[in-house]
Design an enzyme around this catalytic site. Structure first.
Site, PDB file in Angstrom:
ATOM      1  CB  VAL A 140      50.590  25.290  -5.939  1.00  0.00           C
ATOM      2  CG1 VAL A 140      49.199  25.116  -6.546  1.00  0.00           C
ATOM      3  CG2 VAL A 140      50.577  26.406  -4.895  1.00  0.00           C
ATOM      4  CE1 TYR A 141      53.036  18.834 -11.453  1.00  0.00           C
ATOM      5  CE2 TYR A 141      54.988  18.389 -10.147  1.00  0.00           C
ATOM      6  CZ  TYR A 141      54.128  18.046 -11.167  1.00  0.00           C
ATOM      7  OH  TYR A 141      54.357  16.905 -11.892  1.00  0.00           O
ATOM      8  CB  ALA A 142      53.765  18.784  -4.447  1.00  0.00           C
TER       9      ALA A 142
END
Length: 327
Positions: free
Chosen positions: A153-155
């Site tokens: 999700v960060y990416a």
């Protein structure tokens, strides 16, 4: 000239703000001082800046539209934005996805909307990440590679930031440059990053978690080299591309992929202590290797990393000892 630095109490943000002050800039810093990790460390970083009369600080959230509108008069003086505030961490994003959308996506939109109303703005520079390359197996990672298969999700949130910035550059003619950072480490580093995690565990006799059985490689990049790249980008507003859009993206890495076990060995040597290693499988959202192709950064920014891990890691260990009163 006033430079807005978001995430000014963060690891990279505090280093960038200090470098800007040292070259005579007025710096307006903003940070929400959240509790993702020890607030005391953020306060200590901030203390290195606040005694400079050219540094002005606002405690607040970049995703808070009301706050950003409220400080609109101060933003009228801004000539450059260095947007580094973000919710970081690959593994944390799997369990807390809303935080990443709130900060990394909404925060990007709020700042880009604010940028539209900055009459003196010359350049909007923002942080992206090597994580956008996902499970790309072609090494080194090039800015020309496709990055539409994120594995965390960060990416995904940081890729969304790149897309939003391109959109605003297209629609509103905001010159913007995205910088994909590769595993940044150094003094004042984050406690959730490998250098700090490993050093702290070794010092206190705890086992360190070594993922994928240690079969990991990273393009570890020293913070001073990253700062040099950020300032070089800030000073070179994005030129129009073939479509007339002033947006571009660069890799900022050490241009050298290092074995994780070698990284650990250098920390052990700097500490004079051996690590107890707890071997674990690959974690969800993680990738086995990163490696930055920096030819475009060299060509367009004059970027040239100077600090190998053999020099950078002992510097980090020395800072860690001093910060924690171990020397």
């Amino acid at each position: 000239m006033t430079i807005l630095v978001t995430g000014a109490a963060g690891f990279i943000g505090s280093h960038v703000a200090k470098a800007l002050l040292e070259r005579g800039e007025e710096v307006l810093g903003i940070d929400n001082m959240n509790s993702y990790y020890a607030i005391a460390l953020k306060q200590a970083r901030l203390a290195r800046l606040t005694d400079n009369q050219h540094f002005h600080f606002i405690k607040g959230d970049i995703a808070d539209r009301a706050l950003i509108e409220e400080i609109g008069d101060a933003l009228k003086e801004v000539t450059g934005v260095v947007h580094l505030a973000a919710q970081a961490g690959v593994r944390y994003s799997i369990e807390n996805p809303y935080t990443y959308v709130d900060t990394n996506v909404m925060g990007q939109v709020v700042l880009l909307e604010a940028a539209r109303r900055m009459p003196n703005l010359q350049h909007f520079v923002y942080a992206s990440t090597s994580s956008v390359y996902g499970n790309n197996t072609k090494l080194p990672f090039s800015v020309d590679d496709r990055v539409d298969t994120p594995v965390s999700v960060y990416a995904a949130s940081k890729k969304a930031g790149e897309m939003l910035s391109y959109c605003y550059a297209h629609l509103h003619r905001i010159p913007a440059t995205g910088l994909r950072f590769f595993t940044v480490y150094g003094p004042w580093g984050r406690p959730d990053m490998a250098a700090y995690l490993f050093t702290d565990a070794i010092v206190h006799g705890r086992p360190i978690r070594v993922f994928n059985g240690g079969n990991m490689r990273r393009d570890f990049t020293y913070v001073d080299d990253i700062v040099a790249g950020v300032l070089a980008a800030l000073d070179r507003p994005a030129p129009p591309d073939e479509s007339g859009v002033r947006h571009r993206v660069f890799n900022l890495g050490n241009n050298n992929t290092e074995e994780l076990m070698r990284y650990i060995a250098i920390i052990e040597e700097a500490l004079g202590q051996k690590a107890v290693m707890q071997m674990e499988p690959m974690q969800p959202g993680d990738v086995p290797a990163t490696y930055a192709d920096i030819e475009a950064s060299r060509r367009e920014l004059g970027f040239e990393p100077k600090t190998p891990i053999e020099i950078g890691l002992p510097r980090f260990v020395q800072w860690y000892k001093e910060y924690h009163g171990l020397v």
